[in-house]
Each structure stands twice: as C-alpha cells, then as structure tokens.
Design an enzyme around this catalytic site. Structure first.
Site, mmCIF file in Angstrom:
data_model
loop_
_atom_site.group_PDB
_atom_site.id
_atom_site.type_symbol
_atom_site.label_atom_id
_atom_site.label_comp_id
_atom_site.label_asym_id
_atom_site.label_seq_id
_atom_site.Cartn_x
_atom_site.Cartn_y
_atom_site.Cartn_z
ATOM 1 N N ASP A 9 41.403 33.440 43.738
ATOM 2 C CA ASP A 9 41.303 33.967 42.379
ATOM 3 C C ASP A 9 41.842 32.908 41.412
ATOM 4 O O ASP A 9 42.987 32.477 41.529
ATOM 5 C CB ASP A 9 42.142 35.257 42.292
ATOM 6 C CG ASP A 9 41.971 35.964 40.965
ATOM 7 O OD1 ASP A 9 41.349 35.398 40.053
ATOM 8 O OD2 ASP A 9 42.487 37.102 40.856
ATOM 9 N N ASP A 105 35.288 34.117 38.600
ATOM 10 C CA ASP A 105 36.467 33.342 38.990
ATOM 11 C C ASP A 105 37.066 33.763 40.324
ATOM 12 O O ASP A 105 38.139 33.328 40.673
ATOM 13 C CB ASP A 105 37.525 33.421 37.884
ATOM 14 C CG ASP A 105 38.030 34.845 37.683
ATOM 15 O OD1 ASP A 105 37.223 35.780 37.837
ATOM 16 O OD2 ASP A 105 39.219 35.008 37.399
ATOM 17 N N GLU A 106 36.383 34.621 41.061
ATOM 18 C CA GLU A 106 36.930 35.037 42.353
ATOM 19 C C GLU A 106 35.889 34.873 43.458
ATOM 20 O O GLU A 106 34.697 35.053 43.212
ATOM 21 C CB GLU A 106 37.338 36.524 42.323
ATOM 22 C CG GLU A 106 38.381 36.850 41.273
ATOM 23 C CD GLU A 106 38.709 38.340 41.222
ATOM 24 O OE1 GLU A 106 38.542 39.038 42.245
ATOM 25 O OE2 GLU A 106 39.125 38.786 40.148
HETATM 26 MG MG LIG Z 1 41.291 35.478 37.929
#
Ligand SMILES: [Mg+2]
Length: 413
Positions: A9, A105-106
């Site tokens: 993350d 973003d993960e």
């Molecule tokens: Mg994040």
C-alpha cells in the site's frame, strides 16, 4: 502449504506524489484538492502534517482551510499518479506474475514458493520497500500473511514505510483484538449491522454463528465469518487479468452548466470516446446505451434503451445516447452532469443476427475506424485525434481522469 501473500500500500499516495514532484512542499501540511475554481472543491488526500490538524479526506476546501490556515492546497495530477502507479507495479512484477491491483495505490502479490529466490515474505517485503523508496522516491507499507484479507490488514498496521507480518502461527493474537471495521469487507453499513449484534472486534466476529448474521448480511455472513477465522482462499489474480465488465460508462461534471442540445452533444461525443475505448479493451459490444443527467438543481434522471444490433463504435454510441436524450429530456434547468454508459454487453466475437434494414457494412466500417482512433489515442495521447465538433469549448476538462475503484472483494472466492 501456506501461501505467502503481500499487500503493498503506497502511503498517502496522492499527497506523497505531490511532495515528491515538488520537494518544496515537504514538511508542510499539504492537501490535494479538487480545484478551487471548480465546484467540487474537496480534499482528495492529505499528508501526515495536514492530518495532524484534523484535515480529512472529503472535507470541503474552506473547511480544511479553517482547520489549518497554513494548508497548502494543490490540484491533483492524475496522469502522474497513474504513471507512478504503473512504475511501482513494474517493480512488483519482478517478483511475481500474480500481482492484483486494488485501486491505484494498492496491490496484492503472491510470492508463494519464491523463498529460495527472494527469501522469506518479510525479506521480500523489505526489499520491495527499499526499491520503491530508492527508485520512485515514495514509501509503501507492506503486510505479509497467508491470505489476502490478513495481508491487507497487516499493511494498515504500521505506516509509513513498514513491514508487518501476520504469521500463520500467531495470527489470532494480532488479528482478533482489532476493531471489526479494520477487516476488508466490513464497510460502514456492515459495521452498523455488527454493532447491533455487539460485534466489536474481529475476534467477536470469528466467534459468531453466521446463521444469525445471515438474516441481515445474507450469504456475505459466511464469507465474513470465514475471513475472521483466517479462511480466505481467494487467489491473487494474474497481472494481466481484466475483470469482466457488465457495463462501461464514463461521466463528467461540467465546468459550466450546459444549456443547449449542441453542448450536450459535444460532451456526449467526448464521453463515448472513453466508453468505446473500454469496449475495445474488454473486447465487448454494447447491446444498449444508458444516459444519466443531473441538472443544476441536482435533480437526476436516467434513461436507457436497447440497440437494434450490438455495436462497438464511438460515433454510433454518441448518436444513440443523443437520440435517447432528445426523446427523453425536457429542458427545464441547465445541465450540470452527464454520464453515458454502454450496457447489455456481449462478446465482440459473438455472431450477430443481421437485419435487413440496419446498415451492417457501415457499422463495421465505423467500428474499424474507432479501433484505429483508440489505438492512436493510446499511443499518442488523447489529443492526437479529436472530432472536429469537439474543437469548440466543451465546458469540461477532458484531461480529468475518472477514478475507478476496482472491487477486490468481488473477485474473492
Ligand atoms: Mg495507500
């Protein structure tokens, strides 16, 4: 044998990106905001410094400013975020071809059976953190566990720039005391249901009879109780896997209200380019179109209709959407927001029943033209090819990227 799954993350992704692109922002409270001159000025992301002042995602710009007078507000740079998101995934792909994105973003990464190459899950997580920091100037938090749900849980436990292992021997000690809403799948409304049953921690959930919860949560009750007990066998998808789409749509809130049919046509023509690009990407045809219109009194209406033949052609989609609009909409107020969706999708390769009256050859030619345009736009950017009628003022920001939230849960077994 236990799997080794990482959840990676990126920390405060948008805000970190802005501070990385403009180092003068470092150490200052920063919020990425919808542009103040646009209507939807809200905080999209903030860094730790801004968070310390109580600035929250979703705050209206002026609210955020009230909480933190020195707040630096910057507009989002989605193209950059997408670029770095891809660069990060390239790094992850060095370690596994099972890399499943979850939002921009993960990702989950399945590193099972790679210990001879890359060491333990924890060692691999540390290596990835160092590489992302060194090569991209960004930090990530990584959770390492034997399933996706606990890996994700782990990446939330220590931030920023940290690795957290949730091991198969002792996961109960780590996971069960955590609040139930920390677990993937427990959103705001599910949390309310849990409260009614006095379920506060993941441990409480693990020890609840799913039959009781099923009254409210239906089949998800068994899934959630299983997750809380460490039983999540869903696989990390291959990096090239595309989630099959039931419909594809694209919508926009215009910078100024639309007041004429012509303006609506222009916006629709722009929107269908993206809709059709997705159809081409997923190898689908549209069996119908749907439009969603919101006026400046925030009154919304939607209509849909079936097409005579399935199509994959931007111009035809625009014509259908506009015909539907003309037939259905009565101008009372100016329009603020328009969405066009292709619905009732079928496989591109499905045989089509031809009709006597439709112009099949013309449709095929249009489809080929569209595929070429998509290809050119993909290679040379959105502005490489454009309809002539779009050269006028569109009242919309065509570079604004729509954020799609992939649904990691729907892919779970
Ligand atoms: Mg994040």
């Amino acid at each position: 044998m236990d799997r080794t799954i990482l959840h990676i993350d990126m920390n405060n992704f948008y805000a970190s990106m802005e501070c990385m692109l403009d180092p003068s922002l470092r150490g200052k409270p920063v919020a990425v905001c919808g542009r103040t001159e646009e209507r939807h000025g809200i905080v999209l992301a903030k860094n730790y410094e801004a968070k310390a002042y109580g600035v929250k995602t979703g705050d209206v710009n002026w609210e955020a400013r009230q909480k933190c007078p020195d707040l630096v507000m910057v507009p989002p740079h989605y193209e950059e975020y997408i670029k770095y998101s891809k660069l990060a995934r390239q790094i992850y792909a060095d370690y596994s071809d099972q890399v499943e994105p979850f939002g921009m973003d993960e990702v989950w990464l399945d590193a099972s059976g790679t210990s001879r190459l890359f060491g333990t899950g924890e060692q691999l997580a540390d290596e990835i953190r160092e590489r992302v920091k060194f090569e991209l100037g960004l930090t990530v938090s990584v959770g390492v566990s034997f399933n996706k749900v606990f890996a994700k849980l782990g990446s939330d436990l220590k931030k920023p720039d940290a690795t957290t292992v949730v091991p198969p021997e002792s996961w109960r000690d780590i996971v069960w005391p955590l609040p139930v809403e920390d677990m993937l799948g427990v959103g705001r409304s599910t949390k309310k249901v849990m409260e009614r049953y006095n379920i506060k921690t993941i441990g409480d959930l693990a020890n609840t009879d799913p039959n009781i919860l099923a009254y409210r949560l239906k089949s998800r009750a068994w899934q959630l109780v299983a997750f809380a007990n460490g039983n999540d066998h869903s696989v990390v998808l291959h990096k090239d896997y595309v989630v099959p789409a039931k419909s594809v749509g694209h919508g926009i809130t215009t910078l100024q209200d639309l007041e004429t049919d012509q303006e609506v046509w222009n916006v629709m023509l722009e929107l269908v380019q993206e809709v059709n690009r997705k159809l081409v990407e997923y190898k689908k045809k549209a069996g119908g179109v749907a439009i969603y219109i919101r006026d400046n009194e925030l009154y919304t209406k939607q209509w849909q209709h079936k097409l005579e033949l399935p199509i994959q052609a931007a111009l035809s989609l625009a014509r259908e959407a506009f015909t539907l609009f003309k037939r259905s909409y009565t101008w009372r107020h100016p329009i603020r927001s328009v969405t066009v969706s292709a619905i009732a999708l079928s496989e591109e390769s499905d045989p089509v029943q031809r009709t006597l009256f439709a112009d099949n050859d013309r449709d095929e030619k249009l489809a080929k033209l569209d595929q070429t345009i998509c290809w050119i736009r993909e290679r040379f950017g959105k502005d490489a090819v454009r309809s002539a009628s779009l050269l006028c003022d569109l009242k919309m920001d065509t570079n604004r990227v729509e954020l799609q939230m992939p649904s990691g849960l729907t892919t779970m077994g």
